[in-house]
Design a protein around this motif. Sequence first.
Motif, PDB file in Angstrom:
ATOM      1  N   THR A  85      -7.363  11.406   1.980  1.00 18.90           N
ATOM      2  CA  THR A  85      -7.199  12.728   1.310  1.00 18.90           C
ATOM      3  C   THR A  85      -8.343  13.166   0.399  1.00 18.90           C
ATOM      4  O   THR A  85      -8.290  14.304  -0.152  1.00 18.90           O
ATOM      5  CB  THR A  85      -5.982  12.587   0.339  1.00 18.90           C
ATOM      6  OG1 THR A  85      -6.117  11.765  -0.726  1.00 18.90           O
ATOM      7  CG2 THR A  85      -4.862  12.156   1.046  1.00 18.90           C
ATOM      8  N   GLY A  86      -9.406  12.411   0.371  1.00  9.63           N
ATOM      9  CA  GLY A  86     -10.505  12.676  -0.562  1.00  9.63           C
ATOM     10  C   GLY A  86     -11.592  12.905   0.424  1.00  9.63           C
ATOM     11  O   GLY A  86     -11.709  13.560   1.446  1.00  9.63           O
ATOM     12  N   GLY A 102       0.811  -1.251  -0.026  1.00  9.76           N
ATOM     13  CA  GLY A 102      -0.071   0.097   0.032  1.00  9.76           C
ATOM     14  C   GLY A 102       0.855   1.159  -0.013  1.00  9.76           C
ATOM     15  O   GLY A 102       1.737   1.464   0.975  1.00  9.76           O
ATOM     16  N   THR A 103       0.642   2.076  -0.917  1.00 10.95           N
ATOM     17  CA  THR A 103       1.044   3.296  -1.060  1.00 10.95           C
ATOM     18  C   THR A 103       0.274   4.451  -1.449  1.00 10.95           C
ATOM     19  O   THR A 103      -0.936   4.144  -2.125  1.00 10.95           O
ATOM     20  CB  THR A 103       2.349   3.740  -2.032  1.00 10.95           C
ATOM     21  OG1 THR A 103       1.968   3.342  -3.336  1.00 10.95           O
ATOM     22  CG2 THR A 103       3.612   2.586  -1.803  1.00 10.95           C
ATOM     23  N   ARG A 104       0.238   5.702  -1.269  1.00 17.13           N
ATOM     24  CA  ARG A 104      -0.926   6.730  -1.620  1.00 17.13           C
ATOM     25  C   ARG A 104      -0.834   6.484  -2.875  1.00 17.13           C
ATOM     26  O   ARG A 104      -0.123   6.532  -3.863  1.00 17.13           O
ATOM     27  CB  ARG A 104      -0.502   8.376  -1.182  1.00 17.13           C
ATOM     28  CG  ARG A 104      -0.479   8.232   0.387  1.00 17.13           C
ATOM     29  CD  ARG A 104      -0.346   9.701   0.769  1.00 17.13           C
ATOM     30  NE  ARG A 104      -0.445  10.056   2.182  1.00 17.13           N
ATOM     31  CZ  ARG A 104       0.358   9.880   3.024  1.00 17.13           C
ATOM     32  NH1 ARG A 104       1.609   9.235   2.699  1.00 17.13           N
ATOM     33  NH2 ARG A 104       0.140  10.135   4.248  1.00 17.13           N
ATOM     34  N   THR A 105      -2.388   6.173  -3.485  1.00 15.97           N
ATOM     35  CA  THR A 105      -2.812   6.057  -4.653  1.00 15.97           C
ATOM     36  C   THR A 105      -4.195   7.031  -5.111  1.00 15.97           C
ATOM     37  O   THR A 105      -5.159   6.254  -4.819  1.00 15.97           O
ATOM     38  CB  THR A 105      -3.125   4.679  -4.875  1.00 15.97           C
ATOM     39  OG1 THR A 105      -2.068   3.907  -4.713  1.00 15.97           O
ATOM     40  CG2 THR A 105      -3.394   4.447  -6.427  1.00 15.97           C
ATOM     41  N   ALA A 163      -5.950   2.856  -3.257  1.00 11.31           N
ATOM     42  CA  ALA A 163      -6.831   3.743  -4.026  1.00 11.31           C
ATOM     43  C   ALA A 163      -8.067   4.100  -2.952  1.00 11.31           C
ATOM     44  O   ALA A 163      -8.329   5.197  -2.582  1.00 11.31           O
ATOM     45  CB  ALA A 163      -7.442   3.444  -5.349  1.00 11.31           C
ATOM     46  N   LEU A 164      -8.680   3.084  -2.380  1.00 12.87           N
ATOM     47  CA  LEU A 164      -9.603   3.334  -1.407  1.00 12.87           C
ATOM     48  C   LEU A 164      -9.201   3.930  -0.232  1.00 12.87           C
ATOM     49  O   LEU A 164      -9.970   5.054   0.416  1.00 12.87           O
ATOM     50  CB  LEU A 164     -10.579   2.086  -1.359  1.00 12.87           C
ATOM     51  CG  LEU A 164     -11.198   1.417  -2.342  1.00 12.87           C
ATOM     52  CD1 LEU A 164     -11.730   0.000  -1.935  1.00 12.87           C
ATOM     53  CD2 LEU A 164     -12.390   2.399  -2.738  1.00 12.87           C
TER      54      LEU A 164
END
Length: 402
Positions: free
Chosen positions: A254-255, A231-234, A247-248
């Motif tokens: 951040t979303g 897992g990395t920021r996606t 992504a989730l």
Amino acid sequence: MIRTLAIANYRSIRDLSLGLTGLDLVTGANGSGKSSLYRALRLLADCAGGAGGNVVGSLAREGGLASTLWAGPETVSGAMRRGEVPVQGTLRRNPINLRMGFSGDDFGYLVDLGIPVPVAGEMDERSRKPKASLFANDPDIKREVVFSGPLARPASWLVDRRGAAVRVRGTAGEWQPENITLQPYQSVLTEIADPERSPEVLQVRNTVRSWRFYDHFRTDAAAPARQVQVGTRTPVLDPTGADLPAALQTIRETGDTFLLDKVINAAFPGSKLEISINDGMFGVQLRQQGMLRPLKAPELSDGTLRFLLLTAALLTPQPPELMVLNEPETSLHRDLMPALAGLISQAAERSQLLVVSHSTALITALRESGHVTEHELEKDVGETRVRGRGALEGPHWSWPSR
């Protein structure tokens, strides 16, 4: 905003232009040309290179230009359409070509691809004559134009490529030849995008490279989305869906967390999305009402997993200028269509969306959910056309000659 999309001589599309409004729905019966429209748009995006590849390579993988060209007559007369005379070949007036283009609020771009000029390869040792090139399936880029405004009129051209030669319009309106000779497989969007000499090309290239296409996510037992992943920021979901958990989680951190939870609850009432983490490996879990433990990704149904993939794509914290969805309803139960339509409408507030679908349930839900422009395609004498639109209706488009 892309205002007009134009395609000529690709598969069943002889000459088609669509006026786009922001949230556009392309419908039609099986075989009406929806897939051809989608694939042509992907080819247009390939002109900008980037992760998508290049248009010449993509066409070669489809079997070459000859296998993708419109196979009917160059012109279809009214008598042919009425069945008064048989469909037959006519005297060709224009060179064989595949043409694609778009125009937007600021700039537009078009490309004309044609039959390659025979190029000799290495020498044959016996005959001492040049061998034919092995790259016979590669089409040639014959013409490219970057222009301002809705139409590619000569007065609006900013960059003009004819064959190998390129010229750029200067600040005073004069034409200046570029000191570069383009190969038939090279596009101006990848070769002359300079922030000082040709900023318009750079802007068009960046615009096209920002487009995202999502088409038939894998949901089988071995699908990447079912596996735990590092897992990395996606902020942008990969087209394969392999980085779904990351992504989730990126959307959650951040979303719009509230919207994410709202979408999941609308699709699966009483459910809660969870992301597991074990030694840096992320996994998707869905805790459902009445269950004593969350269901992991390998346990989710195909439809549930596909909806989560669409959620990650559409709620991206980094919205693109254009997102294209091809048959997003695949594997989804009709009860999920209102939730999917709401998700698409939410995404259309931040990005331009083009949705290709033949699902009656999704089409109905999108009509009811908000402002959507529908383009219903049909076949007429083998040619893809917009149902109910006359020959002189629709957005005007101009193709420059070679």
